[in-house]
Design a protein around this motif. Structure first.
Motif, PDB file in Angstrom:
ATOM      1  N   ARG A   1       0.825  -1.218   0.000  1.00  0.00           N
ATOM      2  CA  ARG A   1       0.000   0.000   0.000  1.00  0.00           C
ATOM      3  C   ARG A   1       0.859   1.269   0.000  1.00  0.00           C
ATOM      4  O   ARG A   1       0.529   2.248  -0.679  1.00  0.00           O
ATOM      5  CB  ARG A   1      -0.950  -0.004   1.208  1.00  0.00           C
ATOM      6  CG  ARG A   1      -1.948   1.161   1.178  1.00  0.00           C
ATOM      7  CD  ARG A   1      -2.990   1.052   2.275  1.00  0.00           C
ATOM      8  NE  ARG A   1      -3.900   2.195   2.257  1.00  0.00           N
ATOM      9  CZ  ARG A   1      -4.973   2.296   1.474  1.00  0.00           C
ATOM     10  NH1 ARG A   1      -5.288   1.311   0.663  1.00  0.00           N
ATOM     11  NH2 ARG A   1      -5.744   3.368   1.512  1.00  0.00           N
TER      12      ARG A   1
ATOM     13  N   ASP B   1      -1.741   6.807   1.926  1.00  0.00           N
ATOM     14  CA  ASP B   1      -1.477   5.545   2.609  1.00  0.00           C
ATOM     15  C   ASP B   1      -2.442   5.335   3.774  1.00  0.00           C
ATOM     16  O   ASP B   1      -2.890   4.217   4.046  1.00  0.00           O
ATOM     17  CB  ASP B   1      -0.024   5.540   3.104  1.00  0.00           C
ATOM     18  CG  ASP B   1       0.420   4.184   3.631  1.00  0.00           C
ATOM     19  OD1 ASP B   1      -0.288   3.178   3.393  1.00  0.00           O
ATOM     20  OD2 ASP B   1       1.473   4.114   4.292  1.00  0.00           O
ATOM     21  N   GLU B   2      -2.779   6.420   4.470  1.00  0.00           N
ATOM     22  CA  GLU B   2      -3.634   6.331   5.661  1.00  0.00           C
ATOM     23  C   GLU B   2      -5.116   6.506   5.333  1.00  0.00           C
ATOM     24  O   GLU B   2      -5.963   6.442   6.222  1.00  0.00           O
ATOM     25  CB  GLU B   2      -3.191   7.399   6.663  1.00  0.00           C
ATOM     26  CG  GLU B   2      -1.775   7.171   7.187  1.00  0.00           C
ATOM     27  CD  GLU B   2      -1.235   8.360   7.960  1.00  0.00           C
ATOM     28  OE1 GLU B   2      -1.966   9.383   8.061  1.00  0.00           O
ATOM     29  OE2 GLU B   2      -0.089   8.278   8.437  1.00  0.00           O
ATOM     30  N   SER B   3      -5.442   6.699   4.070  1.00  0.00           N
ATOM     31  CA  SER B   3      -6.832   6.894   3.682  1.00  0.00           C
ATOM     32  C   SER B   3      -7.606   5.579   3.714  1.00  0.00           C
ATOM     33  O   SER B   3      -7.020   4.492   3.793  1.00  0.00           O
ATOM     34  CB  SER B   3      -6.908   7.505   2.280  1.00  0.00           C
ATOM     35  OG  SER B   3      -6.377   6.607   1.316  1.00  0.00           O
ATOM     36  N   VAL B   4      -8.918   5.688   3.633  1.00  0.00           N
ATOM     37  CA  VAL B   4      -9.780   4.516   3.639  1.00  0.00           C
ATOM     38  C   VAL B   4     -10.097   4.119   2.195  1.00  0.00           C
ATOM     39  O   VAL B   4     -10.315   4.971   1.329  1.00  0.00           O
ATOM     40  CB  VAL B   4     -11.089   4.812   4.402  1.00  0.00           C
ATOM     41  CG1 VAL B   4     -12.016   3.601   4.355  1.00  0.00           C
ATOM     42  CG2 VAL B   4     -10.783   5.200   5.839  1.00  0.00           C
ATOM     43  N   GLY B   5     -10.112   2.824   1.936  1.00  0.00           N
ATOM     44  CA  GLY B   5     -10.457   2.344   0.610  1.00  0.00           C
ATOM     45  C   GLY B   5      -9.247   2.140  -0.276  1.00  0.00           C
ATOM     46  O   GLY B   5      -8.093   2.386   0.126  1.00  0.00           O
ATOM     47  N   GLU B   6      -9.500   1.674  -1.490  1.00  0.00           N
ATOM     48  CA  GLU B   6      -8.421   1.390  -2.425  1.00  0.00           C
ATOM     49  C   GLU B   6      -7.783   2.677  -2.935  1.00  0.00           C
ATOM     50  O   GLU B   6      -8.432   3.711  -3.064  1.00  0.00           O
ATOM     51  CB  GLU B   6      -8.954   0.587  -3.622  1.00  0.00           C
ATOM     52  CG  GLU B   6      -9.438  -0.811  -3.272  1.00  0.00           C
ATOM     53  CD  GLU B   6      -9.868  -1.590  -4.508  1.00  0.00           C
ATOM     54  OE1 GLU B   6      -9.791  -1.014  -5.620  1.00  0.00           O
ATOM     55  OE2 GLU B   6     -10.274  -2.749  -4.364  1.00  0.00           O
TER      56      GLU B   6
END
Length: 220
Positions: free
Chosen positions: A137, A166-171
Motif C-alpha cells: 500500500r 497511505d492512511e486513507s480509507v479504501g483502495e
C-alpha cells in the motif's frame, strides 16, 4: 610498491553444481524460473531485482542513447518477465519509442548472472490494475502521489501527500499512466562465475517470438 594482488570481486559459492551447462534443456524460460527459485532458496538478497536497460533519444533529439536502472521484476511466466512503471517516466518513454529492453540479474551469493533481452510490450489496463493492486500500500500511495522523474519542488509536500493516501480509507486508484510491461525474451544467457575467471556461459537465441530456441556454450 604497487600492489598487483587480484581484488576479491567474486566471493560467492562456486561449488554449486549446474548440470544445465553440460546438458542444456530445450526451454530456457523454464530454466530461468528455476534459477530465480534457486537464488531465492539460497538466500540471495533481492533475487528479483534487476538492471533494466532501455534506449531513447537525448533531450536535444540526438541519436538513441542507453540508460539503465534497477527495477523489481514482479512475475515470470511462460511468456516473459513482468514489471511495472509509469509510462511517462524515462524508461516508459524509451519503451514507447523503442520497445526493446535488456535485463541483468546478479546474485553474489551464488555467483550467478542472468542476461535477458527482447521486445517489451505494455500490457492492458486489467493486467496493469492487477499488478498495481499487488504492490504494498505504501508503494501504491507513493506512485499515486508522485510524478516520476519530474523536478521535485517540495519534498515535504510530496511526503505528506503520500502519507495521506497511505492512511486513507479504501483502495488507492492506479494512476492512468502507470502500467504493467512484459519483456518477451529472444536472448537469454546463463552465467556461473568462477574466481579464476573460467566462467561457464550458456546462451539461448531465437530470431523472433515464434521461432525455436537455439543454444550454445560461450567462452568466458
Amino acid at each position: 610498491m604497487t600492489d598487483h594482488a587480484t581484488p576479491d570481486t567474486l566471493s560467492g559459492d562456486e561449488t554449486i553444481v549446474r548440470p544445465e551447462f553440460d546438458a542444456p534443456p530445450g526451454d530456457p524460460l523454464a530454466l530461468l524460473r528455476e534459477w530465480l527459485e534457486g537464488a531465492t532458496a539460497a538466500g540471495a538478497r533481492e533475487p528479483l531485482s534487476a538492471s533494466l536497460a532501455t534506449a531513447g533519444p537525448t533531450v536535444t533529439g540526438g541519436p538513441s542513447l542507453p540508460s539503465t536502472r534497477i527495477i523489481l521484476v514482479k512475475n515470470v511466466d511462460e511468456v516473459g518477465l513482468v514489471f511495472g512503471t509509469s509510462a511517462s517516466s524515462r524508461k516508459g518513454r524509451d519503451l514507447a519509442g523503442t520497445p526493446y529492453g535488456a535485463l541483468g540479474f546478479y546474485w553474489r551469493e551464488t555467483m550467478q548472472q542472468l542476461r535477458v533481452e527482447g521486445p517489451v510490450r505494455r500490457l492492458d489496463a486489467e493486467e496493469s490494475a492487477a499488478l498495481f493492486a499487488d504492490r504494498p500500500r505504501a508503494a501504491q500511495a507513493t506512485t499515486a502521489a508522485s510524478r516520476q522523474g519530474l523536478p521535485l519542488d517540495d519534498e515535504a509536500e510530496l511526503v505528506a501527500a503520500a502519507m495521506a493516501l497511505d492512511e486513507s480509507v479504501g483502495e488507492i486508484p492506479r494512476p492512468d499512466d502507470w502500467a504493467a510491461y512484459r519483456l518477451e525474451p529472444t536472448a537469454i544467457e546463463f552465467w556461473q562465475g568462477r574466481a579464476n575467471r573460467l566462467h561457464r556461459r550458456l546462451a539461448y537465441l531465437r530470431t523472433n517470438l515464434t521461432s525455436p530456441w537455439t543454444h550454445a556454450r560461450l567462452q568466458p
